[in-house]
Design an enzyme around this catalytic site. Structure first.
Site, short mmCIF file in Angstrom:
data_model
loop_
_atom_site.label_atom_id
_atom_site.label_comp_id
_atom_site.label_asym_id
_atom_site.label_seq_id
_atom_site.Cartn_x
_atom_site.Cartn_y
_atom_site.Cartn_z
N HIS A 127 6.19 -5.72 11.38
CA HIS A 127 5.29 -4.33 11.75
C HIS A 127 5.20 -4.26 12.78
O HIS A 127 4.11 -3.83 13.31
CB HIS A 127 4.01 -4.48 10.89
CG HIS A 127 3.78 -3.03 10.48
ND1 HIS A 127 2.82 -2.33 11.11
CD2 HIS A 127 4.01 -2.22 9.42
CE1 HIS A 127 2.52 -1.25 10.52
NE2 HIS A 127 3.28 -1.21 9.69
N ASP A 167 5.70 4.62 5.09
CA ASP A 167 6.56 3.83 5.60
C ASP A 167 6.75 2.40 4.79
O ASP A 167 7.69 1.49 5.38
CB ASP A 167 6.21 3.13 7.18
CG ASP A 167 4.81 2.89 7.27
OD1 ASP A 167 3.88 3.12 6.68
OD2 ASP A 167 4.70 1.86 8.05
N HIS A 168 6.02 2.34 3.83
CA HIS A 168 6.04 1.17 2.82
C HIS A 168 6.74 1.52 1.76
O HIS A 168 7.03 0.73 0.69
CB HIS A 168 4.84 0.49 2.57
CG HIS A 168 4.28 -0.26 4.01
ND1 HIS A 168 4.36 -1.58 4.32
CD2 HIS A 168 3.79 0.51 5.20
CE1 HIS A 168 3.99 -1.42 5.47
NE2 HIS A 168 3.57 -0.42 5.83
N HIS A 172 1.16 3.95 1.84
CA HIS A 172 1.72 4.80 3.23
C HIS A 172 3.18 4.99 3.25
O HIS A 172 3.80 4.09 2.74
CB HIS A 172 1.33 4.08 4.65
CG HIS A 172 -0.14 4.17 4.87
ND1 HIS A 172 -1.00 3.43 5.63
CD2 HIS A 172 -1.16 5.15 4.57
CE1 HIS A 172 -2.11 3.93 5.76
NE2 HIS A 172 -2.31 4.92 5.17
N HIS A 204 -7.30 -1.85 5.61
CA HIS A 204 -6.38 -1.06 6.29
C HIS A 204 -6.72 0.51 6.05
O HIS A 204 -5.89 1.26 6.25
CB HIS A 204 -5.00 -1.21 5.50
CG HIS A 204 -3.88 -0.35 6.46
ND1 HIS A 204 -3.61 -0.65 7.99
CD2 HIS A 204 -2.81 0.42 5.88
CE1 HIS A 204 -2.71 0.47 8.22
NE2 HIS A 204 -2.07 0.78 7.10
N HIS A 239 0.74 -1.36 0.05
CA HIS A 239 0.12 -0.01 0.12
C HIS A 239 0.80 1.26 -0.09
O HIS A 239 2.16 1.10 0.14
CB HIS A 239 -1.03 -0.09 1.22
CG HIS A 239 -0.36 0.14 2.51
ND1 HIS A 239 0.56 -0.99 3.10
CD2 HIS A 239 -0.58 1.10 3.50
CE1 HIS A 239 1.01 -0.57 4.19
NE2 HIS A 239 0.40 0.37 4.50
N ASP A 280 -0.20 -4.37 5.82
CA ASP A 280 -0.99 -3.92 7.02
C ASP A 280 -2.36 -4.06 6.99
O ASP A 280 -3.10 -4.15 5.94
CB ASP A 280 -0.71 -2.33 7.36
CG ASP A 280 0.62 -1.95 7.51
OD1 ASP A 280 1.33 -2.79 7.36
OD2 ASP A 280 0.69 -0.90 7.50
#
Length: 311
Positions: A269, A67-68, A65, A140, A63, A211
């Site tokens: 995670h 942090d990914h 976000h 998520h 996805h 997530d």
């Protein structure tokens, strides 16, 4: 075949954990690496591993976000600078193409023309002679995917001793017998492949989920996986908070692993609230439901051995 955890933290980097990135080192005959998510500083983490950016063949993004995905522009630029000749394909939800193209354009970065970006929906997203990859829908708050990587079954071994007992000596005829359903010998004897070849050797199955809130309905997707990688952002006593933020508890991850009869569960995670020693509580909670649980740590490597046939 190995899983390399380059980053195992949730949301933001900490002294113990970088943000999310996992690499699947493919079997030797393929000589390639598949990456799953690419959080900030992933290319720095690669420097401490045996993996090389130029060997990365595919990147699967769960996805969008930060942090990914924040590590993607830097990694792509480095890989291009090293002049890797291996075609790179990136798979991810709607928007991944725009993110990559804008980041590279405004920073004046050049990448090789061999970069291909696929914006995907749940379903079969890749298949070749040896492997399949399926994307599954997670929950998520933003579009988020999990990836099911499966190795196709390999044909069983010839029962050489049985063939010798039948008076068939080793030679080119063995290849014929293995490749044809029925082989007729010069004397008219017919050999059925099913009678002289052992059962297929099952391939490996790796489920790497992004997530997600706890989704028991994923059981069918991850059923029998050799390894299930599942987030464990929250502890067992915080299921409501986990759901509110689109995450799962360690106990919920273990419940899915147990219901789906997977062989090993790896928790990742991990929230920055859990320092290195504190995070073991998540493992302990999960093991009350599913004993074969491990906690991912940055730079930890898990071997994925070949499956054997029942013969």
């Amino acid at each position: 075949m190995e899983l390399h955890f380059l980053g195992t933290g949730a949301g933001l980097p900490s002294k113990d954990r970088n943000v999310t990135s996992i690499c699947l080192s493919m079997p030797q005959e393929r000589q390639a690496v598949w990456m799953f998510d690419c959080g900030e500083a992933t290319q720095h983490q690669l420097l401490y591993s045996p993996l090389k950016p130029g060997k990365i063949e595919k990147i699967f993004i769960t996805h969008l976000h930060g942090d990914h995905i924040y590590g993607l522009p830097g990694l792509l630029s480095t890989r291009s600078f090293q002049q890797s000749e291996l075609q790179l394909e990136i798979y991810g939800p709607q928007g991944i193409k725009e993110f990559i193209e804008v980041s590279l354009r405004v920073s004046g970065s050049n990448v090789a023309s061999s970069l291909i970006i696929h914006e995907i929906e749940p379903g079969r997203i890749f298949e070749d002679e040896g492997w399949t990859v399926d994307a599954v829908q997670l929950s998520h708050g933003v579009p988020c995917l999990g990836y099911i990587v499966e190795e196709k079954a390999v044909q069983g071994e010839l029962k050489v001793e049985k063939l010798r007992q039948m008076g068939i000596s080793p030679g080119p005829i063995y290849r014929q017998i293995k490749n044809q359903e029925i082989t007729e010998l010069p004397d008219g004897q017919q050999i059925k492949r099913s009678e002289v070849v052992g059962p297929d050797k099952p391939g490996r199955k790796i489920a790497i989920l992004g997530d997600t809130t706890y989704l028991p309905e994923l059981k069918d997707n991850v059923e029998g996986a050799d390894i299930l990688v599942h987030e464990a952002t929250f502890s067992a006593d915080e299921p409501e908070m986990a759901k509110a933020y689109g995450h799962s508890t360690a106990l919920q991850a273990a419940s899915l692993a147990n219901d789906a009869n997977v062989k090993k569960l790896i928790l990742t995670h991990i929230s920055a609230r859990y320092h290195q020693d504190d995070a073991q509580i998540l493992t302990e909670q999960a093991r009350t439901v599913f004993l074969e649980t491990e906690l991912a740590e940055d730079m930890r490597v898990f071997d994925i051995p070949k499956n054997s046939s029942d013969s």
